[in-house]
Design a protein around this motif. Sequence first.
Motif, PDB file in Angstrom:
ATOM      1  N   THR A  36       3.022  -0.089  -5.665  1.00 40.25           N
ATOM      2  CA  THR A  36       2.414  -0.608  -4.435  1.00 40.25           C
ATOM      3  C   THR A  36       2.567  -2.118  -4.275  1.00 40.25           C
ATOM      4  O   THR A  36       2.126  -2.674  -3.277  1.00 40.25           O
ATOM      5  CB  THR A  36       0.912  -0.266  -4.407  1.00 40.25           C
ATOM      6  N   TRP A  37       3.199  -2.777  -5.249  1.00 36.42           N
ATOM      7  CA  TRP A  37       3.395  -4.227  -5.179  1.00 36.42           C
ATOM      8  C   TRP A  37       4.856  -4.558  -5.486  1.00 36.42           C
ATOM      9  O   TRP A  37       5.471  -3.937  -6.355  1.00 36.42           O
ATOM     10  CB  TRP A  37       2.515  -4.968  -6.193  1.00 36.42           C
TER      11      TRP A  37
ATOM     12  N   ALA B 128       4.627   2.383  -1.366  1.00 34.30           N
ATOM     13  CA  ALA B 128       4.708   3.331  -2.478  1.00 34.30           C
ATOM     14  C   ALA B 128       5.713   4.442  -2.197  1.00 34.30           C
ATOM     15  O   ALA B 128       6.369   4.944  -3.117  1.00 34.30           O
ATOM     16  CB  ALA B 128       3.328   3.916  -2.765  1.00 34.30           C
TER      17      ALA B 128
ATOM     18  N   GLY C  40       0.793  -1.215   0.000  1.00 33.12           N
ATOM     19  CA  GLY C  40       0.000   0.000   0.000  1.00 33.12           C
ATOM     20  C   GLY C  40       0.831   1.274   0.000  1.00 33.12           C
ATOM     21  O   GLY C  40       1.916   1.348  -0.587  1.00 33.12           O
ATOM     22  N   ALA C  41       0.325   2.297   0.693  1.00 31.52           N
ATOM     23  CA  ALA C  41       0.936   3.630   0.664  1.00 31.52           C
ATOM     24  C   ALA C  41       2.344   3.634   1.230  1.00 31.52           C
ATOM     25  O   ALA C  41       3.225   4.350   0.729  1.00 31.52           O
ATOM     26  CB  ALA C  41       0.059   4.614   1.430  1.00 31.52           C
TER      27      ALA C  41
ATOM     28  N   ASP D 123       1.526  -1.269 -11.409  1.00 32.28           N
ATOM     29  CA  ASP D 123       1.664  -1.076  -9.961  1.00 32.28           C
ATOM     30  C   ASP D 123       2.735  -1.960  -9.339  1.00 32.28           C
ATOM     31  O   ASP D 123       2.908  -1.965  -8.122  1.00 32.28           O
ATOM     32  CB  ASP D 123       0.325  -1.373  -9.269  1.00 32.28           C
TER      33      ASP D 123
END
Length: 275
Positions: free
Chosen positions: A117-118, A110, A106-107, A261
Amino acid sequence: MKASIPVAGLGALLLAAGAVGCGAEQSPEMTPAAAVAKAAKNTDDITSVRYRLSGTSPESGKVKGDASMRLKPTIAMSMKMTGPVDGAAETVEIRLVDKAMYLGGGAEMAKEMDGKTWLKFDLSGSDAGKELDRSGSASQAEQNPAAESTFLTSAKDVKKVGTEKVEGVETTHYTGTFTLADLRASLKGKNASIRENREKSIKQYEKMGVEKFTMDTWIDGDDHTKQFRMKGAADKGPLDMTITFLDYNKPVNVTAPPAKDVADLADLFKELDAS
């Protein structure tokens, strides 16, 4: 990409992921050992499982999670887990699909991954995948909780505790103790698949430093394990994990996160080497 790769804390959560019907009570003529053995035998035909885990892991402290796992024809899994990372409770998502593991942070991730995010680990033979496998995280994430629910068959002191409801389902509660040596002895005469799964578990518990276990199992009227709890003393603290099975043999579909992502760990290693 920033040089900092937030893998260590997420890996600790992975180590906690492994270490997982209704009807009338079992026939009163059935001995505790026979009832446990029958439920263990019924795991052979399980193709998928949805389950919840909660408890304390020696590596991660208190954790909880929900997962759906396909066992046949190939392993795929989706799990959301919450546990301490750098002193704060963090929730991560783990996906196993097509010989790759994805960690979704998640954030917080990031911030370190230029918006990605992954994080992807290729488990098909890449250096990054081999490193993850050496840490035990990959094997633990692939661990089949239905297979671990059979470990009480290794105990020589299985006894019935009583009848209890678990998730609204009538169950019979059994308990017993066993060691890693007992688990190894139970491999004799088992087929190759069962031996492989149990050996993976044995190796993970060896890494934790757990030698002796107390296990409680709740079996429903259809002779399936509804819940089990494993406890033991490890080198880095207590192991106390409960897995509750929510359903069996329902379709489980797991997809990889959108490519935009995802940061591939193999590519990040190359960038770090070049810097």
